[in-house]
Design a protein around this motif. Structure first.
Motif, PDB file in Angstrom:
ATOM      1  N   THR A 164      -4.394  76.086 -64.462  1.00  0.00           N
ATOM      2  CA  THR A 164      -4.081  75.200 -63.345  1.00  0.00           C
ATOM      3  C   THR A 164      -3.212  74.046 -63.817  1.00  0.00           C
ATOM      4  OG1 THR A 164      -6.206  75.717 -62.341  1.00  0.00           O
ATOM      5  CG2 THR A 164      -5.067  73.758 -61.535  1.00  0.00           C
ATOM      6  N   PRO A 165      -2.095  73.771 -63.151  1.00  0.00           N
ATOM      7  CA  PRO A 165      -1.293  72.588 -63.523  1.00  0.00           C
ATOM      8  C   PRO A 165      -2.141  71.320 -63.440  1.00  0.00           C
ATOM      9  CG  PRO A 165      -0.059  74.001 -62.046  1.00  0.00           C
ATOM     10  CD  PRO A 165      -1.467  74.530 -62.060  1.00  0.00           C
ATOM     11  N   TRP A 166      -2.100  70.508 -64.458  1.00  0.00           N
ATOM     12  CA  TRP A 166      -2.957  69.324 -64.501  1.00  0.00           C
ATOM     13  C   TRP A 166      -2.177  68.135 -65.042  1.00  0.00           C
ATOM     14  CZ3 TRP A 166      -4.182  67.310 -69.399  1.00  0.00           C
ATOM     15  CH2 TRP A 166      -3.869  68.152 -70.486  1.00  0.00           C
ATOM     16  N   THR A 167      -2.762  66.998 -64.854  1.00  0.00           N
ATOM     17  CA  THR A 167      -2.153  65.755 -65.323  1.00  0.00           C
ATOM     18  C   THR A 167      -3.265  64.786 -65.703  1.00  0.00           C
ATOM     19  OG1 THR A 167      -0.512  64.053 -64.801  1.00  0.00           O
ATOM     20  CG2 THR A 167      -2.026  64.652 -63.055  1.00  0.00           C
ATOM     21  N   VAL A 168      -2.892  63.575 -66.066  1.00  0.00           N
ATOM     22  CA  VAL A 168      -3.862  62.557 -66.482  1.00  0.00           C
ATOM     23  C   VAL A 168      -3.624  61.286 -65.691  1.00  0.00           C
ATOM     24  CG1 VAL A 168      -4.496  60.979 -68.349  1.00  0.00           C
ATOM     25  CG2 VAL A 168      -4.307  63.426 -68.801  1.00  0.00           C
ATOM     26  N   THR A 169      -4.696  60.684 -65.228  1.00  0.00           N
ATOM     27  CA  THR A 169      -4.629  59.395 -64.540  1.00  0.00           C
ATOM     28  C   THR A 169      -5.591  58.430 -65.214  1.00  0.00           C
ATOM     29  OG1 THR A 169      -4.023  60.341 -62.404  1.00  0.00           O
ATOM     30  CG2 THR A 169      -5.086  58.181 -62.365  1.00  0.00           C
ATOM     31  N   PRO A 190      -2.855  67.586 -79.732  1.00  0.00           N
ATOM     32  CA  PRO A 190      -3.071  66.775 -78.529  1.00  0.00           C
ATOM     33  C   PRO A 190      -1.788  66.606 -77.713  1.00  0.00           C
ATOM     34  CG  PRO A 190      -4.007  65.715 -80.472  1.00  0.00           C
ATOM     35  CD  PRO A 190      -3.152  66.835 -80.959  1.00  0.00           C
ATOM     36  N   ILE A 191      -1.950  66.539 -76.416  1.00  0.00           N
ATOM     37  CA  ILE A 191      -0.849  66.207 -75.515  1.00  0.00           C
ATOM     38  C   ILE A 191      -0.947  64.720 -75.183  1.00  0.00           C
ATOM     39  CG2 ILE A 191       0.174  66.613 -73.248  1.00  0.00           C
ATOM     40  CD1 ILE A 191      -0.906  69.430 -73.358  1.00  0.00           C
ATOM     41  N   ARG A 192       0.182  64.043 -75.222  1.00  0.00           N
ATOM     42  CA  ARG A 192       0.190  62.594 -75.036  1.00  0.00           C
ATOM     43  C   ARG A 192       0.686  62.239 -73.633  1.00  0.00           C
ATOM     44  NH1 ARG A 192       3.049  57.985 -78.839  1.00  0.00           N
ATOM     45  NH2 ARG A 192       3.484  56.484 -77.187  1.00  0.00           N
ATOM     46  N   PHE A 193      -0.046  61.346 -72.992  1.00  0.00           N
ATOM     47  CA  PHE A 193       0.347  60.799 -71.698  1.00  0.00           C
ATOM     48  C   PHE A 193       0.436  59.277 -71.837  1.00  0.00           C
ATOM     49  CE2 PHE A 193      -1.717  64.781 -70.906  1.00  0.00           C
ATOM     50  CZ  PHE A 193      -1.073  65.333 -69.817  1.00  0.00           C
ATOM     51  N   ASP A 194       1.537  58.708 -71.435  1.00  0.00           N
ATOM     52  CA  ASP A 194       1.693  57.252 -71.454  1.00  0.00           C
ATOM     53  C   ASP A 194       1.381  56.682 -70.078  1.00  0.00           C
ATOM     54  OD1 ASP A 194       4.577  57.725 -73.528  1.00  0.00           O
ATOM     55  OD2 ASP A 194       2.556  57.173 -74.146  1.00  0.00           O
ATOM     56  N   TYR A 195       0.785  55.508 -70.051  1.00  0.00           N
ATOM     57  CA  TYR A 195       0.466  54.859 -68.787  1.00  0.00           C
ATOM     58  C   TYR A 195       0.755  53.373 -68.912  1.00  0.00           C
ATOM     59  CZ  TYR A 195      -3.697  52.733 -70.813  1.00  0.00           C
ATOM     60  OH  TYR A 195      -4.537  51.973 -71.591  1.00  0.00           O
ATOM     61  N   SER A 196       0.844  52.695 -67.778  1.00  0.00           N
ATOM     62  CA  SER A 196       1.124  51.259 -67.805  1.00  0.00           C
ATOM     63  C   SER A 196       0.712  50.607 -66.493  1.00  0.00           C
ATOM     64  CB  SER A 196       2.616  51.009 -68.059  1.00  0.00           C
ATOM     65  OG  SER A 196       2.907  49.631 -68.017  1.00  0.00           O
ATOM     66  N   PHE A 197      -0.038  49.515 -66.601  1.00  0.00           N
ATOM     67  CA  PHE A 197      -0.303  48.629 -65.464  1.00  0.00           C
ATOM     68  C   PHE A 197       0.529  47.370 -65.719  1.00  0.00           C
ATOM     69  CE2 PHE A 197      -4.048  51.298 -65.554  1.00  0.00           C
ATOM     70  CZ  PHE A 197      -4.347  51.505 -64.221  1.00  0.00           C
ATOM     71  N   SER A 198       1.659  47.280 -65.077  1.00  0.00           N
ATOM     72  CA  SER A 198       2.566  46.156 -65.341  1.00  0.00           C
ATOM     73  C   SER A 198       3.399  45.875 -64.103  1.00  0.00           C
ATOM     74  CB  SER A 198       3.478  46.471 -66.530  1.00  0.00           C
ATOM     75  OG  SER A 198       4.261  47.624 -66.272  1.00  0.00           O
ATOM     76  N   GLY A 199       4.173  44.765 -64.186  1.00  0.00           N
ATOM     77  CA  GLY A 199       5.021  44.400 -63.059  1.00  0.00           C
ATOM     78  C   GLY A 199       4.203  44.139 -61.814  1.00  0.00           C
ATOM     79  N   THR A 200       4.639  44.726 -60.704  1.00  0.00           N
ATOM     80  CA  THR A 200       3.906  44.529 -59.450  1.00  0.00           C
ATOM     81  C   THR A 200       2.552  45.225 -59.463  1.00  0.00           C
ATOM     82  OG1 THR A 200       5.032  46.446 -58.480  1.00  0.00           O
ATOM     83  CG2 THR A 200       6.030  44.278 -58.114  1.00  0.00           C
TER      84      THR A 200
END
Length: 309
Positions: A203-208, A247-257
């Motif tokens: 199943t196509p998947w992602t990370v949140t 491992p698969i790497r996912f980048d995330y960011s809480f920034s700006g608005t």
């Protein structure tokens, strides 16, 4: 027989002229002393006003560089205090709990039971003079809160109680937000990577990554995602993972608005089907991480799989 007159010697007392001179000197000394005392009192009022403005700012946005457990309004509620219209008791929420906002308590996320956080109004955050419904500076003048788009600051108007001025009439302020100069004492940015290993799915998947903090309208717990639809778009995540490729790497960011507010927050990463809610459809998730966010940018790396869950 000649008799020489012997001058008489005055015994004690002052003449009227001498008495007037002494009184004039005492009056002059008194004037100088009073003026000197006024200067000392003004300096004390000035310093007290500085301390009051700084202390008020501290109970609103906290203080960087400390690891103590002293709470502040922003940390507990997730927003700055509302400013009453007309300038009447503009910071009332610092000593009076707003209607509809829960008192401080340990809240649990309704979907992910492993997430808990102390949230809600923990006041009163300030003390006022008995019978006074206003925060005042060292001169007894009400503190002012100036707000505009991109501006939020606390102000003491100084000795004269009027804007601007010089000397002891100078405005004393603490700028919480000033977009024009890039000041934001309320905001915190956090970014990092999520390393995912051990997932081999068709199943196509992602990370949140979800950030948990106080809901500023209710005082309960609130989950915020990096994007509104709870989906981090990463082309590499739309292919089945190869467990042997590392491992698969996912980048995330809480920034700006999308930046967060300072204070106690909980972070957790979820691996889930693309386009679906991360908490209800997660294949795997990271360990919850609790941080006390400071002003500015910080880094947090999370891991899913590999014995971390």
């Amino acid at each position: 027989m000649r008799c020489d007159a012997t001058p008489s010697v005055r015994e004690g007392g002052l003449t009227l002229i001498e008495l007037l001179v002494v009184l004039a000197i005492l009056a002059a000394v008194s004037v100088v002393a009073v003026r000197g005392l006024d200067g000392i009192q003004d300096q004390r009022r000035f310093e007290r006003s500085e301390a009051i403005v700084a202390a008020t700012a501290r109970v609103i946005v906290g203080e960087d560089g400390t690891e103590d457990a002293v709470s502040n309004f922003l940390e507990d509620v997730g927003r700055l205090p509302a400013v009453a219209p007309g300038g009447d008791a503009p910071l009332r929420e610092l000593w009076e709990r707003p209607a509809g906002l829960a008192s401080s308590h340990l809240a649990f996320d309704t979907i992910d039971p492993e997430i808990s956080l102390a949230v809600g109004w923990r006041g009163p955050y300030v003390r006022r003079e008995p019978g006074d419904d206003t925060l005042r500076d060292g001169w007894g003048n009400p503190l002012v809160v100036e707000t505009a788009p991109g501006l939020w600051r606390i102000v003491s108007r100084g000795a004269d109680g009027l804007p601007d001025g010089a000397g002891y009439a100078t405005d004393l302020d603490f700028v919480v937000i000033d977009a024009a100069t890039g000041v934001d004492e309320s905001g915190a940015e956090i970014s990092g990577s999520v390393l995912v290993s051990g997932l081999d799915l068709e199943t196509p998947w992602t990370v949140t990554v979800l950030a948990y903090g106080p809901d500023p309208t209710s005082g309960e717990i609130l989950a915020r995602a990096e994007t509104p639809d709870h989906e981090q778009v990463d082309p590499t995540a739309h292919e089945p993972a190869d467990a042997e490729a590392g491992p698969i790497r996912f980048d995330y960011s809480f920034s700006g608005t999308n930046a967060l507010t300072r204070g106690r927050r909980v972070f957790r990463a979820y691996a889930h089907p693309v386009g679906q809610d991360p908490r209800t459809t997660a294949f795997a998730r990271s360990v919850p991480v609790r941080l006390r966010l400071r002003r500015g940018a910080q880094n947090l790396d999370l891991r899913i799989g590999g014995g971390s869950d």
